[in-house]
Design a protein around this motif. Structure first.
Motif, PDB file in Angstrom:
ATOM      1  N   SER A 139       0.836  -1.195   0.000  1.00  0.00           N
ATOM      2  CA  SER A 139       0.000   0.000   0.000  1.00  0.00           C
ATOM      3  C   SER A 139       0.869   1.242   0.000  1.00  0.00           C
ATOM      4  CB  SER A 139      -0.898   0.011   1.240  1.00  0.00           C
ATOM      5  OG  SER A 139      -1.501   1.280   1.421  1.00  0.00           O
ATOM      6  N   ASP A 140       0.441   2.274  -0.704  1.00  0.00           N
ATOM      7  CA  ASP A 140       1.218   3.506  -0.734  1.00  0.00           C
ATOM      8  C   ASP A 140       1.164   4.241   0.588  1.00  0.00           C
ATOM      9  OD1 ASP A 140       2.954   4.270  -2.658  1.00  0.00           O
ATOM     10  OD2 ASP A 140       1.657   5.761  -3.570  1.00  0.00           O
ATOM     11  N   THR A 141       0.269   3.846   1.472  1.00  0.00           N
ATOM     12  CA  THR A 141       0.232   4.420   2.818  1.00  0.00           C
ATOM     13  C   THR A 141       0.609   3.366   3.858  1.00  0.00           C
ATOM     14  OG1 THR A 141      -2.151   3.981   2.962  1.00  0.00           O
ATOM     15  CG2 THR A 141      -1.482   6.188   2.229  1.00  0.00           C
ATOM     16  N   TYR A 142       1.469   2.438   3.468  1.00  0.00           N
ATOM     17  CA  TYR A 142       1.925   1.399   4.399  1.00  0.00           C
ATOM     18  C   TYR A 142       2.664   2.047   5.560  1.00  0.00           C
ATOM     19  CZ  TYR A 142       4.512  -2.722   6.085  1.00  0.00           C
ATOM     20  OH  TYR A 142       5.049  -3.720   6.857  1.00  0.00           O
ATOM     21  N   ALA A 143       2.206   1.748   6.779  1.00  0.00           N
ATOM     22  CA  ALA A 143       2.757   2.392   7.972  1.00  0.00           C
ATOM     23  C   ALA A 143       4.028   1.736   8.480  1.00  0.00           C
ATOM     24  CB  ALA A 143       1.703   2.394   9.088  1.00  0.00           C
TER      25      ALA A 143
END
Length: 796
Positions: free
Chosen positions: A529-533
Motif C-alpha cells: 500500500s502507498d500508505t503502508y505504515a
C-alpha cells in the motif's frame, strides 16, 4: 507559463496502484486469483486519468476495489471527479463498475519530457561549473536625485548561467565596509548579469565583486551621466537561487557548500540513523507461466556483485538425467531432470528447492507469488539485475540524512524553527523550498536588517530531503515513488515486477494517532500500500531521525512539514478513528493562534505571484483533506508541544478558457515548479518571522467575560473576549483554576470558541495563556496566588 496539457503528475500513482495490489507491470490486479498456467503479465504503460464517478455509491466502490483516494477529489452535485493512475486494463475494470474516464492528464511521454528538461538544466549547470569563473564588471555608478544618492552595479560571471553562482559586492562607505549579495537577472531564459542598487550615505571610490565559485574583480565607481531617475529606494532583497529540480545528492552537496561558504552562520547536522540505501537485490523471474516460473534473488546487493550473477536452466540432452545445480563463479547452471524420452520434467518447486540447497551462497529462489510451482520448467537463461538506473555517481550505500542549521547562535539558546521536506519521494518541488530559504537567509544576511534579525535571534533547522533513497528512486527509476525503498514484504510479494510497490510511507510511521492505535489513513496489513505504515511504529531510520532531531533540540517551537501538491495549509489533528473521532483538538486559543499565524504566512505566499491558498484548504488536516494516521506533524504537536504546520505546495491554477481550477501535480514542468518554490519559500520565511515575533512577545494577554457580574432571570451564555490568541482555563464552582482545569474549546469543527451556559448561580474563575507562554496578570497557578479573573453569575 508555457501552454501545455493539464498536468497532474503524481496524483495517487503509487497510492492507487499499490493499494489495489497492482504492479505497474501487470495488466490486471496483481493480487487477484489467476487461472492455473496464466502467462506472466507483461509491462503496461501507465497514465494519470481523471475519472467521472457518478455518485457516492460508485465512489465507495473505488474504496471497495482498494483505491486509496488522494488529493484530487472534487465534488460536483452528486458526482465526483477523481484523479488516479492506471493501466489500460485497470481502466477497463473501472468501466465495468460504471466509472468512466473523463480525461487523460499525463502520459509517460510527458513525464519523460520533464525529465529531459531537468537533464538539460543539469548539463547547463555542469558546463558553467566546469568553466573558469571570471567576473566582468559591466558598470559601477553612483548618482543623486531628489531622493538621495545611490550606488548601482552590474557584473557578469562566466558561471552565471547557474543559479547557484552567487556574486557578492563589497565597498567602503564613510569608513565602514559594506557587503551585499547581488541579484541575478535572467530574461527569457538568458542570463544577463547580476546587479544591485542601494542608497548610500557617501560615495565609495571602488567596489569589489567576488563569486562563490572563486572569481573576483574590482572597479572604480564613476558618476552616471544620464538623467535617469531612480525614484524611491527599495529594500534590496535577493531571491531566486534554484534553477532545476535537484536530487538528494545535489541537495546535500548544496548544503555542504553553504556551510563551507558561511561557517559563522551554518553547520550541517548528520542524522544518526542511516537509511537502507538506494540499493536492491538483483533478481529475475524465469519462466513464462505462473506455474512454472522461478523467482531468483541474489544474496548480495546488486551493486556488490548481485548484478554479475547469471542463471541458466538447461536440458542436459540425455535421457533419465537427475536434477543438478552447478556453480562456476557467478554463473549458475541448472540441469533439469529428464524422463526416458529426454524431455525435461523438473517442476518449478523442484528447481526452487535445488537452488536453495546447492546455490545458497549466491541466491535464494521462490516460486512465483506463492504458486505451488507444479508446472514443468522450460530451458531459459537470465542475468540478475537490481533494475536501478541511476548513474554511478549516485551512491548505493546507506545515506546520512543531513539538516542545515542556520543561526548566529546555534547552541540551543534561541527559539528553534524546523522546516523539512520530501518525506514523500515524488514531491520534487518541496526540497527546493528549503534550499531557496537557506540561500535567502544567508545571502541577505549582510545587508538586509530583517534577515539579520531572524538569523541572529533564531535557531533554524532545514532538512532538504528526509527520504533520499526514495527520492533517488523517483528521479531515476519510478517517478511516482512515494515511500522509502525498504522492502518489508515477504517472498510471495518480492518478485521484480513488484519493485515499484515496496517501501514505507514515512509520514505514516510515527507514534501519534498511528494506524497501530486504530486510527484511519494508513495500512498495516498491506506492505504494498502507498500508505503502508511499516512493520512497527518508528520502524524506519528516516522517521527515527526526525524524532532524534526534536529530542536533541528541545528549543524547536515551530515546524513546517513541506509536501505537495494541491495548495493546502494544515495543522493538527491529522487523524481520526473509524468513528471519525479525531485526536484531541487544540484549545480554542491554540486554534486561534494557528489561524492568526497562518494568515501571516499565507499572505507572504500570496506576495510572489498572487497565489491564494483557499479557505477551504486551510485548517486542521481532517477538516480539509483526510485522516493521515501516524503523520509526523502530529508527533511534533502532541508529543513535543511544537506548533506544526503542513504545506502542500502547488495550488491549483485557474484555466480561464475552461473556467475551472486545474491541478499542477507533484512534478510540474520546472517553470511552474520554480514559481511554487519561490512562493512557498516566502511562506517558510513567513513562519520564521512568526517564530521571531513570538520570541519577542513578553506581554500577557487580557480577557473579559461577557456578560460579567450580575443577576439574571434565566440561563446565561458567557463568552470570553481576548486581546490575542490565548487558551482560557476555568472553573465554575468557585475553585482556583489551574492547568488541570477545563479549558475553552471550539464550539465545533471550524467554528469559533465555545460559550459557557450557566443555568444556576455560579462563580467563574479563569486565567489565559498565550502561545508564547505569557500568563494573564502574571498569575502562577502552581502557587497560592489569587490574581486570577472572577465573575459571579447569579440566576434568580
Amino acid at each position: 507559463m508555457k501552454k501545455r496539457k493539464k498536468v497532474i503528475q503524481g496524483l495517487m500513482m503509487a497510492t492507487a496502484l499499490t493499494a489495489l495490489g497492482i504492479s505497474t507491470f501487470a495488466p490486471g490486479f496483481a493480487g487477484a486469483e489467476r487461472d492455473k498456467g496464466d502467462p506472466i503479465p507483461e509491462e503496461e504503460s501507465i497514465a494519470i486519468v481523471e475519472l467521472e464517478v457518478p455518485n457516492r455509491k460508485a465512489l465507495d466502490k473505488l474504496a471497495e476495489l482498494g483505491i486509496t483516494l488522494d488529493h484530487g477529489i472534487h465534488q460536483h452535485g452528486d458526482g465526483f471527479e477523481v484523479e488516479v493512475v492506471a493501466t489500460p486494463s485497470q481502466i477497463a475494470l473501472l468501466k465495468k463498475n460504471g466509472i468512466q474516464v473523463k480525461d487523460t492528464l499525463l502520459t509517460e511521454g510527458q513525464f519523460n519530457q520533464n525529465v529531459a528538461e531537468r537533464s538539460e538544466a543539469l548539463q547547463i549547470q555542469a558546463s558553467a561549473a566546469a568553466a573558469e569563473d571570471t567576473i566582468k564588471v559591466l558598470r559601477a555608478n553612483h548618482y543623486t536625485n531628489q531622493s538621495g544618492t545611490f550606488l548601482y552595479v552590474e557584473a557578469k560571471s562566466s558561471a552565471g548561467t547557474s543559479a547557484s553562482t552567487a556574486l557578492t559586492a563589497k565597498w567602503v562607505e564613510g569608513g565602514e565596509e559594506k557587503t551585499i549579495t547581488m541579484s541575478r537577472f535572467v530574461d527569457y531564459g538568458e542570463y544577463m548579469y547580476h546587479w544591485f542598487e542601494v542608497p548610500v550615505a557617501a560615495v565609495p571610490k571602488s567596489v569589489t565583486i567576488t563569486s562563490n565559485q572563486g572569481g573576483t574583480a574590482e572597479s572604480a565607481v564613476t558618476e552616471w551621466l544620464g538623467d535617469r531617475k531612480a525614484g524611491n529606494p527599495k529594500k534590496h532583497y535577493v531571491t531566486n537561487f534554484v534553477d532545476h529540480y535537484m536530487d538528494p545528492t545535489e541537495l546535500y552537496e548544496r548544503a555542504e557548500q553553504l556551510a563551507k561558504e558561511f561557517p559563522d552562520l551554518v553547520e550541517i547536522i548528520d542524522m544518526p540513523n542511516k537509511t537502507n540505501g538506494y540499493r536492491r537485490l538483483a533478481q529475475a523471474t524465469m519462466g513464462a507461466l505462473t506455474t512454472n516460473a522461478v523467482v531468483v534473488s541474489s544474496k548480495a546487493w546488486g551493486h556488490e556483485g548481485g548484478n554479475d550473477i547469471s542463471v541458466e536452466f538447461v536440458n542436459p540432452g540425455v535421457a533419465s538425467a537427475p536434477l543438478t545445480v552447478k556453480v562456476d563463479g557467478k554463473k549458475i547452471t541448472v540441469e533439469l531432470a529428464t524422463n526416458a524420452s529426454g524431455a525435461a520434467v523438473s517442476t518449478a518447486r523442484q528447481v526452487v528447492d535445488a537452488l536453495n540447497n546447492q546455490a545458497s551462497s549466491l541466491v535464494t529462489a521462490t516460486t512465483y507469488r506463492g504458486n505451488a510451482g507444479t508446472g514443468v520448467v522450460t530451458p531459459v537463461s537470465a542475468k540478475l539485475t537490481d533494475n536501478l538506473k541511476a548513474p554511478d555517481d549516485i551512491s548505493r550505500e546507506p545515506q546520512t540524512v543531513k539538516a542545515i542549521r542556520i543561526g548566529k547562535h546555534r547552541d540551543g539558546s534561541k527559539p528553534g524553527v524546523l522546516g523539512y521536506a520530501q518525506e514523500h519521494a515524488r514531491e520534487w518541488v518541496t526540497p527546493l523550498v528549503t534550499i531557496e530559504t537557506a540561500e535567502r537567509l544567508l545571502r541577505n544576511y549582510a545587508h538586509d536588517g530583517e534577515t539579520k534579525q531572524l538569523v541572529n535571534n533564531l535557531d533554524i533547522f532545514l532538512v532538504p530531503s528526509v527520504n533520499p533513497d526514495g527520492a533517488h528512486y523517483s528521479f531515476y527509476d519510478f517517478n511516482m515513488q512515494r515511500r522509502n525503498m525498504t522492502n518489508h514484504c515477504g517472498p510471495n510479494e518480492s518478485d521484480p515486477a513488484y519493485r515499484n510497490a515496496w517501501g514505507v510511507d514515512l509520514n505514516r510511521n510515527h507514534s501519534a494517532g498511528s494506524a497501530y492505535h486504530g486510527f484511519v489513513g494508513a495500512s498495516i496489513s498491506n506492505c504494498r500500500s502507498d500508505t503502508y505504515a511499516g512493520p512497527a511504529i518508528n520502524s524506519e531510520p528516516e522517521a527515527k531521525n526526525l524524532v532524534w532531531l526534536a529530542d536533541k533540540n528541545p528549543n524547536i517551537k515551530f515546524a513546517m512539514n513541506i509536501h505537495s501538491h494541491g495548495g493546502y495549509f494544515m495543522w493538527s489533528p491529522g487523524a481520526y478513528d473509524p468513528n471519525r473521532v479525531t485526536l484531541p483538538r487544540p484549545t480554542a486559543g491554540q486554534e486561534a493562534f494557528y489561524w492568526a499565524a497562518s494568515n501571516e504566512i499565507l499572505t507572504d505566499i500570496k506576495e510572489h505571484r498572487g497565489t491564494v491558498i483557499k479557505p477551504s484548504r486551510t485548517g486542521p488536516i481532517p477538516d480539509v483533506l483526510y485522516s493521515a494516521a501516524g503523520n509526523s506533524a502530529d508527533y511534533l504537536w502532541y508529543e513535543k508541544g511544537i506548533y506544526a504546520w503542513n504545506f502542500e505546495v502547488g495550488a491549483q491554477l485557474w484555466n480561464k478558457n475552461l473556467k475551472r481550477w486545474e491541478s499542477v501535480g507533484f512534478q510540474p514542468p520546472y517553470e511552474e515548479g520554480h514559481e511554487e518554490a519561490m512562493e512557498f519559500a516566502n511562506g517558510l520565511i513567513g513562519l520564521i518571522k512568526v517564530a521571531y515575533n513570538q520570541s519577542k512577545d513578553k506581554q500577557p494577554p487580557s480577557t473579559k467575560a461577557v456578560p460579567g457580574n450580575g443577576k439574571y432571570s434565566g440561563p446565561v451564555k458567557v463568552a470570553f473576549e481576548t486581546s490575542e490568541a490565548a487558551t482560557i482555563y476555568y472553573t465554575i464552582d468557585g475553585s482556583k483554576p489551574t492547568f488541570e482545569s477545563a479549558h475553552i474549546r471550539l464550539a465545533g469543527t471550524r467554528e469559533p470558541a465555545e460559550v459557557l451556559t450557566i443555568d444556576k448561580t455560579a462563580t467563574i474563575n479563569w486565567f489565559a495563556v498565550d502561545a508564547a507562554g505569557n500568563i494573564e496578570k502574571n498569575y502562577n497557578p502552581l502557587t497560592n496566588g489569587k490574581n486570577f479573573n472572577s465573575v459571579t453569575i447569579t440566576i434568580k
